[in-house]
Design a protein around this motif. Structure first.
Motif, PDB file in Angstrom:
ATOM      1  N   LYS A  84       0.819  -1.217   0.000  1.00  0.00           N
ATOM      2  CA  LYS A  84       0.000   0.000   0.000  1.00  0.00           C
ATOM      3  C   LYS A  84       0.853   1.268   0.000  1.00  0.00           C
ATOM      4  O   LYS A  84       0.509   2.273  -0.636  1.00  0.00           O
ATOM      5  N   PHE A  85       1.981   1.243   0.698  1.00  0.00           N
ATOM      6  CA  PHE A  85       2.809   2.447   0.815  1.00  0.00           C
ATOM      7  C   PHE A  85       4.123   2.335   0.045  1.00  0.00           C
ATOM      8  O   PHE A  85       5.029   3.137   0.243  1.00  0.00           O
ATOM      9  N   GLY A  86       4.221   1.339  -0.820  1.00  0.00           N
ATOM     10  CA  GLY A  86       5.420   1.204  -1.638  1.00  0.00           C
ATOM     11  C   GLY A  86       5.793  -0.241  -1.854  1.00  0.00           C
ATOM     12  O   GLY A  86       5.726  -1.059  -0.932  1.00  0.00           O
ATOM     13  N   GLY A  87       6.197  -0.579  -3.096  1.00  0.00           N
ATOM     14  CA  GLY A  87       6.597  -1.941  -3.416  1.00  0.00           C
ATOM     15  C   GLY A  87       7.983  -1.994  -4.014  1.00  0.00           C
ATOM     16  O   GLY A  87       8.479  -1.008  -4.562  1.00  0.00           O
ATOM     17  N   SER A  88       8.621  -3.157  -3.883  1.00  0.00           N
ATOM     18  CA  SER A  88       9.966  -3.402  -4.416  1.00  0.00           C
ATOM     19  C   SER A  88      10.947  -2.321  -3.943  1.00  0.00           C
ATOM     20  O   SER A  88      11.706  -1.753  -4.729  1.00  0.00           O
ATOM     21  N   LEU A  89      10.929  -2.035  -2.646  1.00  0.00           N
ATOM     22  CA  LEU A  89      11.777  -0.984  -2.072  1.00  0.00           C
ATOM     23  C   LEU A  89      13.194  -1.501  -1.865  1.00  0.00           C
ATOM     24  O   LEU A  89      13.431  -2.697  -1.693  1.00  0.00           O
ATOM     25  N   GLY A  90      14.161  -0.585  -1.861  1.00  0.00           N
ATOM     26  CA  GLY A  90      15.571  -0.935  -1.847  1.00  0.00           C
ATOM     27  C   GLY A  90      16.076  -1.464  -0.525  1.00  0.00           C
ATOM     28  O   GLY A  90      15.646  -1.038   0.553  1.00  0.00           O
ATOM     29  N   THR A  91      17.051  -2.382  -0.615  1.00  0.00           N
ATOM     30  CA  THR A  91      17.632  -3.012   0.576  1.00  0.00           C
ATOM     31  C   THR A  91      18.947  -2.377   1.011  1.00  0.00           C
ATOM     32  O   THR A  91      19.459  -2.688   2.084  1.00  0.00           O
ATOM     33  N   ALA A  92      19.530  -1.502   0.176  1.00  0.00           N
ATOM     34  CA  ALA A  92      20.818  -0.895   0.503  1.00  0.00           C
ATOM     35  C   ALA A  92      20.632   0.246   1.503  1.00  0.00           C
ATOM     36  O   ALA A  92      19.607   0.940   1.483  1.00  0.00           O
ATOM     37  N   PRO A  93      21.599   0.459   2.397  1.00  0.00           N
ATOM     38  CA  PRO A  93      21.508   1.578   3.348  1.00  0.00           C
ATOM     39  C   PRO A  93      21.302   2.901   2.607  1.00  0.00           C
ATOM     40  O   PRO A  93      21.950   3.171   1.597  1.00  0.00           O
ATOM     41  N   GLY A  94      20.370   3.711   3.120  1.00  0.00           N
ATOM     42  CA  GLY A  94      20.077   4.996   2.509  1.00  0.00           C
ATOM     43  C   GLY A  94      18.907   4.967   1.552  1.00  0.00           C
ATOM     44  O   GLY A  94      18.384   6.021   1.170  1.00  0.00           O
ATOM     45  N   SER A  95      18.491   3.775   1.121  1.00  0.00           N
ATOM     46  CA  SER A  95      17.322   3.683   0.238  1.00  0.00           C
ATOM     47  C   SER A  95      16.090   4.196   0.990  1.00  0.00           C
ATOM     48  O   SER A  95      15.862   3.834   2.148  1.00  0.00           O
ATOM     49  N   SER A  96      15.307   5.045   0.332  1.00  0.00           N
ATOM     50  CA  SER A  96      14.155   5.631   1.013  1.00  0.00           C
ATOM     51  C   SER A  96      12.970   5.713   0.070  1.00  0.00           C
ATOM     52  O   SER A  96      13.107   5.622  -1.148  1.00  0.00           O
ATOM     53  N   ASN A  97      11.804   5.901   0.672  1.00  0.00           N
ATOM     54  CA  ASN A  97      10.582   6.023  -0.119  1.00  0.00           C
ATOM     55  C   ASN A  97       9.582   6.877   0.646  1.00  0.00           C
ATOM     56  O   ASN A  97       9.431   6.749   1.872  1.00  0.00           O
TER      57      ASN A  97
END
Length: 248
Positions: free
Chosen positions: A192-205
């Motif tokens: 609902k609030f974001g899909g396929s989000l990043g796993t690396a440090p600093g990844s944001s959404n």
């Protein structure tokens, strides 16, 4: 002519008065207590056990002992005794325990922001208030989910009942292991609030949505993609509109 000044009630020196220095020193003592007013706290209904000369407190409601009847007044310790200062409308006091100013509005010590109609920064602030006490506010809740594990990881923080959600934001603060990406959502709507989000440090959404009302406390959940979570950390924040009904 009155024996005291109009606003601060400082004693005047009178014609042919004996012991003028006593009156003068009393005025200085009052000025020392009131000017640049800074108090230690405003939660005590009774004097502390071991006060120091110069200590000042805003007396809490229900005052007892030596402070009986001093509710919401200033208690000032001087020369080994307590002196009472009755505030006048507009007095400003720094409250050390809260690291904040308070203003006497004639009946209560109110926050500096409320007294001047400002919006203060904080986890939850009121942006509008009606004459009956009803209010509309903005709030941000935050939680750190760590260490991530399993197919999904929930938060103990919830979207509050009767709130309108504007969005949920995320930031990966520690590299996520196991999963190749993740979704952020609620039970039944994992992305609902974001899909396929990043796993690396600093990844944001910034997971903004069309404003949606929630009618029950609802937890936030991260769902692993590709494989289960085996580690990592994500900070999440819920951005909401909040409401308070009118008072009695």
């Amino acid at each position: 002519m009155s024996d005291t000044t109009t606003h601060l009630c400082l004693p005047y020196l009178l014609a042919a008065q004996a012991q003028k220095h006593v009156t003068h020193n009393e005025a200085l003592r009052l000025l020392d207590a009131m000017v640049q007013l800074s108090v230690l706290d405003r939660t005590r209904p009774a004097p502390p056990a071991s006060p120091a000369d110069g200590d000042r407190h805003l007396v809490a409601p229900g005052a007892t002992g030596l402070w009986a009847g001093w509710d919401l007044n200033v208690a000032f310790r001087v020369d080994g005794a307590w002196m009472r200062l009755v505030p006048r409308t507009g007095w400003l006091a720094w409250i050390a325990a809260e690291q904040a100013f308070a203003v006497w509005n004639g009946s209560a010590w109110t926050t500096f922001a409320d007294a001047f109609g400002w919006i203060a920064q904080g986890p939850s602030v009121t942006v509008a208030r009606g004459p009956g006490g009803a209010s509309t506010g903005l709030a941000v809740q935050a939680d750190l989910l760590s260490p991530l594990s399993g197919p999904s990881h929930g938060s103990t923080m919830v979207i509050p009942d009767r709130a309108i959600v504007l969005g949920v934001s995320t930031r990966t603060v520690e590299a996520i292991t196991g999963a190749t990406s993740f979704d952020c959502g609620i039970p039944g709507e994992p992305g609902k609030f974001g899909g396929s989000l990043g796993t690396a440090p600093g990844s944001s959404n910034i997971g903004v949505i069309g404003p949606q009302a929630f009618y029950a406390d609802t937890p936030i959940r991260l769902t692993a993609n590709g494989a289960d979570f085996t580690g990592g950390a994500v900070r999440i924040a819920v951005h909401t509109l909040t409401f308070e009904s009118p008072g009695a």
